[in-house]
Scaffold this active site. Structure first.
Site, PDB file in Angstrom:
ATOM      1  N   GLU A  52      -1.451 -18.257  -0.925  1.00 36.43           N
ATOM      2  CA  GLU A  52      -0.720 -19.001  -1.940  1.00 36.43           C
ATOM      3  C   GLU A  52      -0.151 -20.306  -1.388  1.00 36.43           C
ATOM      4  OE1 GLU A  52       0.288 -14.559  -2.693  1.00 36.43           O
ATOM      5  OE2 GLU A  52      -0.383 -15.842  -1.044  1.00 36.43           O
ATOM      6  N   CYS A  75       3.597 -11.302  -1.687  1.00 38.04           N
ATOM      7  CA  CYS A  75       4.579 -10.519  -0.929  1.00 38.04           C
ATOM      8  C   CYS A  75       6.006 -10.890  -1.344  1.00 38.04           C
ATOM      9  CB  CYS A  75       4.389 -10.722   0.569  1.00 38.04           C
ATOM     10  SG  CYS A  75       4.604 -12.423   1.123  1.00 38.04           S
ATOM     11  N   VAL A 298     -21.488  12.550  18.587  1.00 32.45           N
ATOM     12  CA  VAL A 298     -20.303  11.810  18.132  1.00 32.45           C
ATOM     13  C   VAL A 298     -20.312  11.687  16.607  1.00 32.45           C
ATOM     14  CG1 VAL A 298     -19.114   9.583  18.181  1.00 32.45           C
ATOM     15  CG2 VAL A 298     -20.022  10.557  20.293  1.00 32.45           C
TER      16      VAL A 298
END
Length: 366
Positions: A52, A75, A298
């Site tokens: 922003e 935020c 794995v």
């Protein structure tokens, strides 16, 4: 252009920083006024300005009364940078269109509330599925405090990763191997088992024509069988090498490895490495994404424990045959077909002569 068009533009901007913002999300922003884009930007790296801010800087005073399209909720808390919600309010933005709410508990809707309290119109959910997919790594990490695990395998049409003699170079083609290096360039960590290290002596670095960043290298080595001369611990790289082992393994060997710059993680005190404990330790080191390139053992260990979030399977148009050839996944396996792990949300593409299947494992729940 529609709201979706502008949001797609913001998502395209965000993706320019894939693999460069960890442990932060990737975010893009577009500012529109009177049907014209007057500013745009994206979050380049952790600790740097947010999307922003870049967009507002480009828009300047024209931002007053404009609409902002942003891929993630602005935020509302102070971190390494000031809250973006407050910045938008001060700029006089009239409307904010948001692809998805921020899953970070520090935000989680508070940024939207700040905007609404300031009289700014908000709309949430435009291209939300695409936004969530773009930030799937961040979402997993911030909500579970574990890395997003990607399992990559290359196999033949009959499901083999090596011949009965152990030969495996090269199953996949040049284009597929190049794509794997692009994956390495975008993840925080890459993991293999000691069997792969002993057999192939890999470097596990990113090798692209334009360069790239090396992921942190992790080796599962419960008995510290790795050679002190192995390439993985004797190369120039900005990334570190971590060896996950048991508390009971040789203290003398641990000391020698540490002297060579290797970091040791003791993950379990039994006979096998505790993968959940290892993932917790990697998350503490802000490794938010992990590319598992290990062998069949794995692969089976991560799948059996339900730790894989995404799959990349490269299938080469070759048939090896042989009951003693190594299969892509081993382990105990399931007893019934219905118990197998389903792969959902699949994308199937051609990479050179190979077939690439990308999807998400769907584990059975009791």
């Amino acid at each position: 252009m529609t709201d979706k068009d502008y949001m797609q533009r913001a998502l395209n901007l965000a993706r320019q920083a894939e693999g460069r913002t960890s442990p932060n999300p990737i975010v893009g922003a577009v500012i529109v006024k009177d049907g014209k884009v007057i500013g745009e930007g994206y979050h380049h790296h952790a600790g740097g300005a947010h999307a922003e801010v870049y967009a507002l800087k480009e828009a300047g005073n024209e931002a007053r009364g404009a609409t902002v399209y942003v891929t993630l909720e602005p935020c509302s808390h102070y971190g390494k940078t000031p809250p973006c919600a407050n910045t938008l309010i001060k700029a006089g933005i009239k409307r904010v269109v948001i692809a998805m709410e921020d899953p970070n508990p520090q935000v989680a809707g508070s940024g939207i509330r700040l905007l609404n309290q300031a009289g700014i119109e908000t709309e949430v959910g435009i291209l939300e599925d695409e936004a969530r997919r773009a930030n799937e790594i961040f979402i997993k990490y911030i909500t579970t405090n574990k890395p997003f695990v990607i399992l990559k395998n290359a196999m033949t049409l009959d499901g083999k990763v090596a011949t009965k003699t152990g030969d495996s170079k090269w199953i996949s083609g040049t284009e597929s191997r190049q794509l794997v290096h692009q994956l390495r360039d975008k993840v925080d960590g890459i993991l293999v088992g000691i069997g792969t290290v002993l057999a192939d002596n890999p470097r596990l670095t990113t090798r692209l024509p334009q360069g790239g960043q090396d992921p942190t290298r992790i080796v599962l080595d419960s008995r510290l069988r790795i050679s002190l001369n192995a390439d993985i611990i004797n190369q120039e790289s900005d990334a570190k090498t971590i060896i996950a082992t048991l508390k009971s393994s040789s203290q003398e060997k641990k000391k020698m490895l540490i002297e060579k710059g290797v970091e040791i993680i003791e993950a379990g005190a039994g006979n096998n490495i505790d993968l959940n404990l290892l993932l917790d330790s990697l998350a503490e080191r802000e490794i938010t994404s992990l590319l598992v390139e290990g062998g069949s053992q794995v692969s089976s260990s991560f799948l059996e424990e339900g730790l894989v979030d995404k799959l990349y399977y490269f299938i080469a148009p070759k048939i090896i045959g042989g009951s003693d050839a190594i299969s892509v996944v081993c382990g105990e396996g399931v007893c019934q077909i219905s118990e197998g792990i389903k792969v959902v949300n699949k994308e199937v593409t051609l990479v050179g002569e190979d077939i690439l299947v990308v999807g998400y494992p769907e584990y059975m729940t009791n």
